[in-house]
Design a protein around this motif. Sequence first.
Motif, PDB file in Angstrom:
ATOM      1  N   THR A  63     -13.720   3.418 -59.005  1.00 41.08           N
ATOM      2  CA  THR A  63     -13.455   3.502 -60.443  1.00 41.08           C
ATOM      3  C   THR A  63     -12.964   2.172 -60.988  1.00 41.08           C
ATOM      4  O   THR A  63     -13.330   1.764 -62.101  1.00 41.08           O
ATOM      5  CB  THR A  63     -12.423   4.605 -60.729  1.00 41.08           C
ATOM      6  OG1 THR A  63     -12.822   5.816 -60.086  1.00 41.08           O
ATOM      7  CG2 THR A  63     -12.287   4.860 -62.220  1.00 41.08           C
ATOM      8  N   SER A  64     -12.156   1.464 -60.214  1.00 46.67           N
ATOM      9  CA  SER A  64     -11.661   0.158 -60.654  1.00 46.67           C
ATOM     10  C   SER A  64     -12.780  -0.870 -60.742  1.00 46.67           C
ATOM     11  O   SER A  64     -12.686  -1.838 -61.512  1.00 46.67           O
ATOM     12  CB  SER A  64     -10.578  -0.341 -59.693  1.00 46.67           C
ATOM     13  OG  SER A  64      -9.461   0.527 -59.676  1.00 46.67           O
ATOM     14  N   ALA A  65     -13.841  -0.668 -59.971  1.00 45.76           N
ATOM     15  CA  ALA A  65     -14.960  -1.613 -59.974  1.00 45.76           C
ATOM     16  C   ALA A  65     -15.881  -1.410 -61.172  1.00 45.76           C
ATOM     17  O   ALA A  65     -16.711  -2.270 -61.468  1.00 45.76           O
ATOM     18  CB  ALA A  65     -15.758  -1.479 -58.678  1.00 45.76           C
ATOM     19  N   ASN A  78     -11.153  13.766 -55.857  1.00 45.89           N
ATOM     20  CA  ASN A  78     -11.146  12.413 -56.415  1.00 45.89           C
ATOM     21  C   ASN A  78     -10.137  12.258 -57.544  1.00 45.89           C
ATOM     22  O   ASN A  78     -10.447  11.720 -58.605  1.00 45.89           O
ATOM     23  CB  ASN A  78     -12.550  12.038 -56.913  1.00 45.89           C
ATOM     24  CG  ASN A  78     -13.570  11.950 -55.807  1.00 45.89           C
ATOM     25  OD1 ASN A  78     -14.643  12.527 -55.908  1.00 45.89           O
ATOM     26  ND2 ASN A  78     -13.257  11.232 -54.737  1.00 45.89           N
ATOM     27  N   LEU A  79      -8.922  12.719 -57.310  1.00 45.29           N
ATOM     28  CA  LEU A  79      -7.864  12.576 -58.310  1.00 45.29           C
ATOM     29  C   LEU A  79      -7.727  11.128 -58.767  1.00 45.29           C
ATOM     30  O   LEU A  79      -7.455  10.863 -59.938  1.00 45.29           O
ATOM     31  CB  LEU A  79      -6.541  13.090 -57.742  1.00 45.29           C
ATOM     32  CG  LEU A  79      -5.281  12.888 -58.595  1.00 45.29           C
ATOM     33  CD1 LEU A  79      -5.434  13.540 -59.966  1.00 45.29           C
ATOM     34  CD2 LEU A  79      -4.061  13.430 -57.861  1.00 45.29           C
ATOM     35  N   GLY A  80      -7.930  10.185 -57.850  1.00 51.39           N
ATOM     36  CA  GLY A  80      -7.795   8.774 -58.194  1.00 51.39           C
ATOM     37  C   GLY A  80      -8.752   8.308 -59.269  1.00 51.39           C
ATOM     38  O   GLY A  80      -8.477   7.327 -59.962  1.00 51.39           O
ATOM     39  N   VAL A  81      -9.886   8.997 -59.436  1.00 55.49           N
ATOM     40  CA  VAL A  81     -10.799   8.662 -60.530  1.00 55.49           C
ATOM     41  C   VAL A  81     -10.126   8.947 -61.865  1.00 55.49           C
ATOM     42  O   VAL A  81     -10.138   8.120 -62.793  1.00 55.49           O
ATOM     43  CB  VAL A  81     -12.113   9.459 -60.414  1.00 55.49           C
ATOM     44  CG1 VAL A  81     -12.958   9.297 -61.681  1.00 55.49           C
ATOM     45  CG2 VAL A  81     -12.906   9.020 -59.189  1.00 55.49           C
ATOM     46  N   TYR A 225     -13.116  -1.899 -53.088  1.00 56.61           N
ATOM     47  CA  TYR A 225     -13.117  -2.518 -54.421  1.00 56.61           C
ATOM     48  C   TYR A 225     -14.027  -3.734 -54.477  1.00 56.61           C
ATOM     49  O   TYR A 225     -14.835  -3.876 -55.413  1.00 56.61           O
ATOM     50  CB  TYR A 225     -11.696  -2.901 -54.816  1.00 56.61           C
ATOM     51  CG  TYR A 225     -11.614  -3.680 -56.108  1.00 56.61           C
ATOM     52  CD1 TYR A 225     -11.889  -3.073 -57.333  1.00 56.61           C
ATOM     53  CD2 TYR A 225     -11.261  -5.034 -56.110  1.00 56.61           C
ATOM     54  CE1 TYR A 225     -11.827  -3.791 -58.523  1.00 56.61           C
ATOM     55  CE2 TYR A 225     -11.190  -5.759 -57.289  1.00 56.61           C
ATOM     56  CZ  TYR A 225     -11.475  -5.131 -58.496  1.00 56.61           C
ATOM     57  OH  TYR A 225     -11.410  -5.845 -59.673  1.00 56.61           O
ATOM     58  N   SER A 226     -13.933  -4.606 -53.504  1.00 54.57           N
ATOM     59  CA  SER A 226     -14.719  -5.847 -53.532  1.00 54.57           C
ATOM     60  C   SER A 226     -16.205  -5.564 -53.395  1.00 54.57           C
ATOM     61  O   SER A 226     -17.034  -6.114 -54.140  1.00 54.57           O
ATOM     62  CB  SER A 226     -14.259  -6.788 -52.419  1.00 54.57           C
ATOM     63  OG  SER A 226     -12.923  -7.162 -52.606  1.00 54.57           O
TER      64      SER A 226
END
Length: 665
Positions: A63-65, A78-81, A225-226
């Motif tokens: 999501t950060s990407a 996927n709570l982090g989304v 992430y990368s």
Amino acid sequence: MPTTLKPMVYDKRNLTNETLLNLYKKMLKPRMIEEKMLILLRQGKISKWFGGIGQEAIAVGVTSALTKDEYVLPMHRNLGVFTTREIPLYRLFSQWQGKANGFTKGRDRSFHFGTQEFKIVGMISHLGPQLGVASGIALANKLKDNKQACAVFTGEGGTSEGDFHEALNVASVWSLPVLFCIENNGYGLSTPTSEQYNCEHLADRGKGYGMESHIIDGNNILEVYSKVSELADSIRENPRPILLEFKTFRMRGHEEASGTKYVPDELMNAWSAKDPIDNYRNFLLLEGVLTQEIEEAYQQEISAEINENLQKAFDEEKITSAKSNELNDVYKSSVYEEVTSNSNTDNIRFVDAISQGLQQSMERHDDLVIMGQDVAEYGGVFKITNDFINQFGKERVRNTPICESAIVSAAYGLSVNGMKAVMEMQFADFVSSGFNPIVNLLAKSHYRWNQHADVVVRMPCGAGVGAGPFHSQTNEAWFTKTPGLKVVYPAFPYDAKGLLATAINDPNPVLFFEHKALYRSVYQDVPTDYYTLPLGKASLLKEGNDITIISFGSAVHWALETLEKNTDIAADLIDLRTLQPLDTEAIYASVKKTGKAIILQEDSLFGSISSDISAMIMENCFEYLDAPVKRVASLETPIPFDQGLEQQYLPKNDFEAALLELLAY
């Protein structure tokens, strides 16, 4: 899954300390929320929980990407989304408690929701259609040329579903900019990967689709992430799908009630040592990026945010809703736009009217896409879209692989991303291969999370042409039973053209039935320009006081033939035209006038719409009836191929006797 795992190795690359800390904080937040939820679950304050502990790096990293304008299609782990997209926590907590500040008005639970505000499309329990929806969203991005990617999640268990194959194949054939993210977490509920698939790496399946694929350590936030950032940048400029397999592990039960007793202790211990948060925390401490003071500040800040938002959700009143509100939310409200004809008419066939209506709608709606098997150069098996690609191009008139489920889901994805879709089922019978997304995704979407499904599914149907059991069904009853769908079934060219235009304008999912036997046998004077007709309005073809005949589709013509043969019968003949919404007002008014009603349909009798119409007449017009309501329908058998057997199957030859018998009652 091996119990000896590779140690965590972090590569900062050129990431700033701010980014490194931000990723850590983003992972810490869903972990702390989950730990709180497990306490609330034991206290009975939430009903169910699907744990993502140990998998935070994947949701947060992917999501950060992506940019905040790019769609993410998460699963229930996927709570982090949701937290990375910065959804206010009280809204998440309200969702999990079924309250009004959630996203589904108490109509669905946990992570079964989406939100256009945060560009998230939630899953349905059937898992697979999610992947096809992503293909549709990515198709819209490609057609808009907006340089956007999208990402969709599934578990290794979901890769065994046919929808996985269909969605990946479509995305590959169409070069769609979508990241297919597999969270390979060891178990499908309790079934280990060794019993789910017989290949070493799921990423290897990408080769079969001509698709680039990568294996990523799903517990390593920097690797996630990368790598995803790099790939997302790439597909924005060079649209194509990429298959990503994230190796990780599920540290909790499939859902909390399931437990993890089926997991060997040594395997659980090995993956515990690869905890994505503990390892990353230690790395940042060693690098001097994270300090104990920063860690404590994060903990205090997140804990305070959780407690404050929880209290806000707890204080919220329990949801209530009037029945009228529930009914009104099944469909997206739409105002019928009447467009009248201002042109001359041509005497054309039913098939030509459908083609004209579709062509003129394509001219009117630049965002309308037609999809189906052989609809482009070939023009469809019934030649309805013949020469369309010369006018509209292959981007908007798209041949599809043979994969009804994925194309229905993709049509929904187009709608989610602001476009319109018409999907042609080559034959209505084949809709069974796309049944799941129609009845569970399209039909329930607006009621569940206020997202309309601007999709028309064209359904060439019906017997009388010697096509046998798999090409002759008139299966409207499969869909009239399903709240959230509209069902249209015209009998004449004029109605077919005008109703198709309205169906395409309507933001709700419409099943549009077109009887094959009428395509080239029925002619009518039809305006040459664009016009619309309202859904839910029957047509009164003949008027009389003796009896009410209710019919639709090809059966209307059988009724007309019977009345032409029996000129002494003065009947109201009602052509329903649309079955959902149903013009009950016209039915009741006629029955109250005539006192007798007979319903003629091509479908077999039991469980059909004629049964519902009969029951409705009995409930609402009983005191006006002079005889029982009569239903005439086909035999309770599959549709045979042989011409003689087919004629015996159909009710056409039985109708006259039934009509005369009822008149004489």
